[in-house]
Scaffold this motif. Sequence first.
Motif, PDB file in Angstrom:
ATOM      1  N   PRO A  51       0.841  -1.202   0.000  1.00 27.72           N
ATOM      2  CA  PRO A  51       0.000   0.000   0.000  1.00 27.72           C
ATOM      3  C   PRO A  51       0.872   1.246   0.000  1.00 27.72           C
ATOM      4  O   PRO A  51       1.950   1.246   0.583  1.00 27.72           O
ATOM      5  CB  PRO A  51      -0.760  -0.096   1.321  1.00 27.72           C
ATOM      6  N   LYS A  52       0.360   2.284  -0.698  1.00 32.58           N
ATOM      7  CA  LYS A  52       1.179   3.494  -0.779  1.00 32.58           C
ATOM      8  C   LYS A  52       0.944   4.346   0.462  1.00 32.58           C
ATOM      9  O   LYS A  52       1.815   5.074   0.884  1.00 32.58           O
ATOM     10  CB  LYS A  52       0.851   4.138  -2.124  1.00 32.58           C
ATOM     11  N   ASP A  53      -0.191   4.215   1.079  1.00 29.24           N
ATOM     12  CA  ASP A  53      -0.412   4.865   2.370  1.00 29.24           C
ATOM     13  C   ASP A  53      -1.463   4.083   3.152  1.00 29.24           C
ATOM     14  O   ASP A  53      -2.145   3.230   2.597  1.00 29.24           O
ATOM     15  CB  ASP A  53      -0.866   6.322   2.186  1.00 29.24           C
ATOM     16  N   PHE A  54      -1.530   4.372   4.446  1.00 27.57           N
ATOM     17  CA  PHE A  54      -2.449   3.625   5.304  1.00 27.57           C
ATOM     18  C   PHE A  54      -3.484   4.563   5.899  1.00 27.57           C
ATOM     19  O   PHE A  54      -3.140   5.534   6.576  1.00 27.57           O
ATOM     20  CB  PHE A  54      -1.669   2.924   6.423  1.00 27.57           C
ATOM     21  N   ASP A  55      -4.740   4.279   5.633  1.00 31.00           N
ATOM     22  CA  ASP A  55      -5.817   5.070   6.220  1.00 31.00           C
ATOM     23  C   ASP A  55      -6.484   4.243   7.311  1.00 31.00           C
ATOM     24  O   ASP A  55      -6.672   3.043   7.166  1.00 31.00           O
ATOM     25  CB  ASP A  55      -6.871   5.425   5.156  1.00 31.00           C
ATOM     26  N   ILE A  56      -6.842   4.938   8.387  1.00 29.03           N
ATOM     27  CA  ILE A  56      -7.428   4.246   9.529  1.00 29.03           C
ATOM     28  C   ILE A  56      -8.768   4.876   9.868  1.00 29.03           C
ATOM     29  O   ILE A  56      -8.937   6.102   9.768  1.00 29.03           O
ATOM     30  CB  ILE A  56      -6.430   4.292  10.720  1.00 29.03           C
TER      31      ILE A  56
HETATM   32 MG    MG Z   1      -5.295   5.398  -0.006  1.00 33.38          MG
END
Ligand code: MG
Length: 445
Positions: free
Chosen positions: A58-63
């Motif tokens: 993943p290029k970024d992690f959203d929570i």
């Molecule tokens: Mg994203």
Amino acid sequence: MDGHSSKQAVRIPSETHKIDPALISNSAWKVLKGLIKAGYSGYLVGGAVRDLLLGRHPKDFDIATDATPEQVRKVFRNSRSIGRRFKIVHVRYGREIIEVATFRASHDNAEHSKDAQSDGGRLVRDNVYGTLDSDVWRRDFTANALYYDGSDQSVVDYVGGLEDVRNKQLRIIGNPETRFQEDPVRMLRAIRFAGKLDFKMDDEFEPLLHSQSALLKDGSPARLFDEMLKLFHGGSALKTFDLLRHYDVFRYFFPGAEQQFKREQDGAFLALVQAALKSTDTRIGQDKPVTPAFLVAIMLWNDVRYFANQGISKKVPPMQSWLNASQRVVSNQSRHLTIPRRFSLAAKEIWILQNKFSSRRGKRALSVLTHARFRAAYDFLCLRYESGERDLAETVTFWTDIQELPESEQLKLLHVKDRRAADRPEEKQHRPRRRRRNKSRRRSG
Ligand code: MG
Ligand code: ATP
């Protein structure tokens, strides 16, 4: 989306979905654990879960969490609130930022749902807090609506998203027509996921990309720029570009370029754009940096060249004509797509250097070689040559060879006595007048 809240969630244990927890960044784990320890829920959501299931990084992690932004701020000292369209919290660890959003209510369940929509059915406000089972319905595609629970590593699936990821099927949540009307950018997102992840668009919504794409016309130019970067810096720019053109939505990004593609007989400019996108994909594949300025410079190149030549044919001095053309094209373009100033300035430099590459001796040539934008401009020049401008052969050879030489040889070749001659006269035009007097004297003295 009617009746959706009655749908049952399925919890898929980690033995079944087989997501490798080690692929989740340490920072994301810290946030998940921190929230859970403080008594809140913590779920990884969106593209990260989708990518993990696909075995991609993943290029970024959203929570997502049931804690309010204020509560999240209290758990993490290294955090701040971001008040964009929705209130979210950024938790920072070094260079990595983890985005934490509070569950939202689905707008059709929320009170005052009428207030949240403009006349055209577009979503303008969507910030009523909710729970996981309301949050899921506002997401765009089933593949993007999976929740990875930080407490037991299971995946919560309300929409059959797991199966859709497995089958690489892009299915919209709810009524496609309504969802596209609410937010036309979702059409671009569909194209992005089809291009980058090779997902197949569902027959239920694919035809709408043809019939409803005009909705994109009234989109926000700033958001369009962000979306453009995601489309072209995702590693599959060439394929994505073909899809954008297939659905005739590329024109919302760069109308001048699209007109030229349709107009030109020889396909020269199209070949240049394709070559540039291919090289962008290669660079991203090799983890090399890419700059939006290069993309902008390519897409607007034909317009700039057209107006520059027009000026020159009316006897405007070439350099002035290029400057005028750059200015004119950038300011026209901003009606469609907001190009942040630092990128449009860099694009202008790339264009001006194309013009200067023709000088191969003296101060001007030296100023090209020492220019901060030399590398990008040189790459641009090579693409022009490779995509068919064969008369650039000699120029390309010259600038290719000279880079390899030691400095003393470079100066000899350029017929310049010493390096300081590179103090660039043209650049002074960009400096504020006030500072010009003292500084430039000191430099050349
Ligand atoms: Mg994203
Ligand atoms: P990427 O791999 O590019 O990050 P992503 O799916 O994570 O893709 P983001 O823009 O990071 O995309 O958004 C995170 C999540 O937020 C999405 O997966 C989706 O669930 C939701 N989302 C984002 N944009 C929209 C939108 N326009 N409409 C509905 N849901 C959206």
